[in-house]
Design an enzyme around this catalytic site. Structure first.
Site, PDB file in Angstrom:
ATOM      1  CB  ILE A 101      41.914  41.167  42.906  1.00  0.00           C
ATOM      2  CG1 ILE A 101      42.847  40.852  44.076  1.00  0.00           C
ATOM      3  CG2 ILE A 101      40.558  40.563  43.090  1.00  0.00           C
ATOM      4  CD1 ILE A 101      42.423  41.515  45.383  1.00  0.00           C
ATOM      5  CG  ASP A 114      48.056  42.859  32.448  1.00  0.00           C
ATOM      6  OD1 ASP A 114      47.052  42.710  33.179  1.00  0.00           O
ATOM      7  OD2 ASP A 114      48.529  43.972  32.159  1.00  0.00           O
ATOM      8  CE  LYS A 132      36.914  39.645  44.487  1.00  0.00           C
ATOM      9  NZ  LYS A 132      37.536  38.438  43.934  1.00  0.00           N
ATOM     10  CG  ASP A 173      46.995  37.156  57.635  1.00  0.00           C
ATOM     11  OD1 ASP A 173      46.885  36.562  56.538  1.00  0.00           O
ATOM     12  OD2 ASP A 173      47.584  36.654  58.615  1.00  0.00           O
ATOM     13  CB  SER A 223      31.289  47.066  40.876  1.00  0.00           C
ATOM     14  OG  SER A 223      31.104  48.272  41.511  1.00  0.00           O
ATOM     15  CE1 TYR A 226      38.396  42.886  45.735  1.00  0.00           C
ATOM     16  CE2 TYR A 226      36.791  43.360  47.464  1.00  0.00           C
ATOM     17  CZ  TYR A 226      37.720  42.512  46.888  1.00  0.00           C
ATOM     18  OH  TYR A 226      37.968  41.273  47.454  1.00  0.00           O
TER      19      TYR A 226
END
Ligand code: NDP
Length: 282
Positions: free
Chosen positions: A115, A86, A181, A213, A179, A177
Site C-alpha cells: 500500500i 514503484d 480497499k 500492529d 476507497s 484508503y
C-alpha cells in the site's frame, strides 16, 4: 444474546469445516510477495522462508529488500530474490511479474499486499493524492493479477489479496484508503465469480484485516484510536494459510467478520460507535 450466540455458532461452523493446512505443501512453492520490505509483507516473507518456499519480494527500497531476502535465506527459503519497484509506475507491476516468472520458472502464489502511504486525517480535497493511491493500491493489483493469471492457471496456483475491514465498511479520516480497499473488494469479488464460472484452476482469497500492529499503522492511530492491534506475524501466517488452503476469505481477527455483517443490520448503532471512537480529531 440469542443473536450473538447464533453469530458465534455460524462462525465456528465455518471455521471447523475449513480444510487443514499442510505446511509441506509450501516447500519449494514459487511465491511473489509485494510490499515485503516491512510490516505484514515482511512477516509473510519470513513465514514462507521457514516453510522452505522460493520467494521473490518487492517494494521500493532496494537496500531494505536485500536485508529481508538475506534473512529469508537464513530462515530456510530455497530461494530469496528481490526486485525494487514503484507500484505507482505504469510499467513496474508488469516488470515484477516478468522477473518472477523468469527467475522462478512459474508462480504458485501471488500475494498482493503493498500500500502507498496516506495521511490519517479529514479529507481536504487532495484529488491528486487519491488518484495516486488508486494507482498504487488498486490498479497495480489488477495489472499484476492479469499478468500472472496464465502462469497461475498452469500451476493451479493462488491469488491472495490483502484487503481491510475498511474495504467492507467506511470510517472517517481514511477516505482515499477506504476507497482503494473497496475497489479491491469489488473487482476481485467479481473476478472470483468469473474464475469459478470458467472452472479456472486458480484459487482466489480476499483477506479482511482489522488493526494490525505494524509500524506504519501504529504511527497513524497512536493516541487517537483505542482499538486493540493484533500481531503482524500472526496476521501474516493466517494470510498464508488462507492462500495455501484455497479459502475464498479470511477475517482476521475473527470479529472483523461479525463487524462486516452487523454493520448492515444495525446501521445507526454502527455509525454512532464509528463516530465516537476517537480520542480527538486528527
Ligand atoms: P506497511 O505500511 O507496513 O508496508 C507497506 C509496504 O508497501 C512496504 O513494504 C512498502 O515498502 C511498500 N510500498 C509502499 N509504497 C509503495 C509503492 N509506491 N510501490 C511499491 N511498494 C510500496 O503496511 P502494512 O504491513 O501495515 O499493511 C500490509 C497490508 O495489510 C496492506 O494491504 C494493508 O492495507 C493491509 N492492512 C493493514 C492493516 C494494519 O492495521 N496494519 C489493517 C488492515 C489491512 P517501501 O516503502 O520500501 O516501498
Amino acid at each position: 444474546k440469542i443473536l450473538t450466540a447464533s453469530i458465534c455458532a455460524a462462525f465456528l461452523a465455518v471455521k471447523w469445516t475449513t480444510p487443514g493446512f499442510d505446511a509441506e505443501s509450501l516447500r519449494g512453492a514459487r511465491v511473489l510477495v509485494t510490499g515485503a520490505s516491512m510490516g505484514i509483507g515482511e512477516q509473510m516473507a519470513y513465514h514462507y522462508a521457514r516453510f522452505g518456499a522460493q520467494i521473490v519480494i518487492t517494494a521500493r527500497r532496494e537496500k531494505v529488500l536485500q536485508q529481508v531476502a538475506e534473512k529469508c535465506l537464513s530462515l530456510g527459503a530455497q530461494k530469496a530474490l528481490y526486485i525494487a519497484a514503484d507500484m505507482a509506475s505504469e510499467s513496474d507491476p508488469d516488470k515484477v511479474v516478468d522477473f518472477t516468472l523468469e527467475k522462478l520458472g512459474g508462480l504458485d502464489y501471488l500475494v498482493l499486499n503493498h500500500i502507498g502511504s496516506t495521511p490519517f486525517k479529514m479529507w481536504e480535497g487532495d484529488i491528486a493524492h487519491t488518484k495516486w493511491l488508486m494507482k498504487v493500491n488498486f490498479f497495480s493489483y489488477i495489472q499484476m493479477a492479469w499478468k500472472a493469471l496464465d502462469s497461475l492457471e498452469q500451476s493451479k496456483g493462488s491469488l491472495v489479496i490483502v484487503s481491510s475491514l475498511l474495504g467492507k465498511m467506511t470510517s472517517p479520516f481514511v477516505a482515499p484508503y477506504t476507497s482503494t480497499k473497496s475497489a479491491l473488494n469489488g473487482f476481485f469479488g467479481a473476478l472470483y465469480h468469473e474464475l469459478s464460472i470458467k472452472k479456472s484452476n486458480v484459487s482466489m482469497s480476499i483477506c479482511t484485516l482489522g488493526l494490525i500492529d505494524t509500524e506504519s499503522a501504529m504511527e497513524k492511530v497512536r493516541g487517537i484510536v483505542n482499538a486493540p492491534a493484533y500481531p503482524a506475524t500472526d496476521a501474516a501466517l493466517n494470510i498464508i494459510i488462507t492462500g495455501a488452503t484455497r479459502q475464498p476469505e479470511l477475517y482476521y481477527p475473527w470479529f472483523t467478520w461479525v463487524v462486516s455483517i452487523s454493520k448492515d443490520w444495525f446501521p445507526s448503532v454502527t455509525n454512532y460507535i464509528i463516530q465516537n471512537s476517537y480520542n480527538h480529531i486528527p
